[in-house]
Design a protein around this motif. Structure first.
Motif, PDB file in Angstrom:
ATOM      1  N   ALA A 219      40.322  48.786  46.865  1.00 37.02           N
ATOM      2  CA  ALA A 219      38.922  48.693  47.284  1.00 37.02           C
ATOM      3  C   ALA A 219      38.061  48.051  46.193  1.00 37.02           C
ATOM      4  N   GLU A 220      38.312  48.415  44.940  1.00 41.19           N
ATOM      5  CA  GLU A 220      37.527  47.829  43.848  1.00 41.19           C
ATOM      6  C   GLU A 220      37.804  46.345  43.705  1.00 41.19           C
ATOM      7  N   ALA A 221      39.068  45.967  43.822  1.00 39.67           N
ATOM      8  CA  ALA A 221      39.414  44.550  43.718  1.00 39.67           C
ATOM      9  C   ALA A 221      38.781  43.745  44.844  1.00 39.67           C
ATOM     10  N   LYS A 222      38.696  44.337  46.030  1.00 37.95           N
ATOM     11  CA  LYS A 222      38.066  43.654  47.168  1.00 37.95           C
ATOM     12  C   LYS A 222      36.612  43.327  46.878  1.00 37.95           C
ATOM     13  N   THR A 223      35.906  44.270  46.254  1.00 39.07           N
ATOM     14  CA  THR A 223      34.470  44.084  46.055  1.00 39.07           C
ATOM     15  C   THR A 223      34.153  43.295  44.788  1.00 39.07           C
ATOM     16  N   THR A 224      35.001  43.384  43.770  1.00 39.68           N
ATOM     17  CA  THR A 224      34.662  42.738  42.497  1.00 39.68           C
ATOM     18  C   THR A 224      35.404  41.437  42.241  1.00 39.68           C
ATOM     19  N   PHE A 225      36.604  41.285  42.824  1.00 38.28           N
ATOM     20  CA  PHE A 225      37.389  40.091  42.523  1.00 38.28           C
ATOM     21  C   PHE A 225      37.364  39.071  43.658  1.00 38.28           C
ATOM     22  N   ALA A 226      37.600  39.521  44.888  1.00 38.45           N
ATOM     23  CA  ALA A 226      37.716  38.580  46.009  1.00 38.45           C
ATOM     24  C   ALA A 226      36.483  37.701  46.138  1.00 38.45           C
TER      25      ALA A 226
END
Length: 234
Positions: A219-226
């Motif tokens: 979930a964090e990668a979705k919001t901060t990286f993608a």
């Protein structure tokens, strides 16, 4: 002796085997998996649609040619040919859908991440920006804010193509990110497979696959990286 029961997590391959066999009567574990996995829920809908097509094919009336006058037999013969062609189409479609679980994009992404699990570790190391740019260039993308979150950047063969394979460090743990320029998906696909969680997100001309052990890390990668990925072309 303990009376506690161990929770068994159904894998995508197990769910699809059950859904392919009898999509109308799923057990409790399969129903729970369907609620958590978008890709498998989509597969179940396909199996249910296939059941409907099969029933329709079986209900097409086939004339008794021997009981009809000779003049009407060609018409009845056309109905027989139509029924046969519909049934063949349904069987061919069934074969394609039953093969789909083993070739599903989510399962292949997880298998790739498992094969390179040795690099998905927590670390303070960060990749050199030039090395990151070189890896991402193969997919025609770049990161807007550089390499602050990326500890590993390499290129791998996936579905016959060279794709960027990154390890992104989040507060919840390391995450595998694969930029799949040629793998387009119609909507976000969330999945649970072999102890991993992940999503495949539509992005640009293709998609971005995010895989981790922790759902919070995904979930964090979705919001901060993608959102940092910018498609610039090859």
């Amino acid at each position: 002796m303990s009376n506690s029961k161990q929770t068994v997590v159904m894998q995508c391959s197990e769910f699809r085997e059950a859904a392919g066999a009898d999509p109308q009567h799923l057990n409790v574990d399969a129903q729970a998996h369907r609620e958590q996995c978008h890709a498998c829920a989509t597969y179940l809908r396909q199996m249910e649609q296939l059941d409907v097509l099969l029933v329709r094919a079986m209900k097409i009336p086939v004339a008794d040619l021997s009981a009809r006058p000779l003049a009407s037999r060609p018409v009845a013969g056309r109905w027989l040919a139509l029924a046969a062609s519909v049934l063949v189409a349904v069987v061919v479609g069934m074969g394609a859908w039953l093969a789909a679980p083993r070739e599903s994009l989510a399962a292949d992404v997880v298998e790739h991440a498992r094969n390179e699990a040795d690099i998905m570790v927590t670390t303070d190391q960060r990749i050199d920006p030039a090395a990151l740019d070189n890896a991402l260039r193969t997919a025609g993308v770049r990161l807007k804010s550089g390499a602050q979150m990326v500890s590993v950047a390499r290129t791998c063969m996936f579905h016959g193509r060279v794709v960027p394979h990154l390890i992104v460090q989040t507060r919840q743990g390391p995450v595998t990110v694969m930029v799949l320029a040629k793998e387009k998906v119609p909507a976000v696909q969330s999945f649970t497979e072999a102890g991993y969680r992940g999503t495949i997100e539509p992005s640009g001309p293709g998609s971005i696959a995010i895989v981790a052990v922790s759902a919070d890390a995904v979930a964090e990668a979705k919001t901060t990286f993608a959102s940092e990925v910018e498609w610039v072309g090859n």
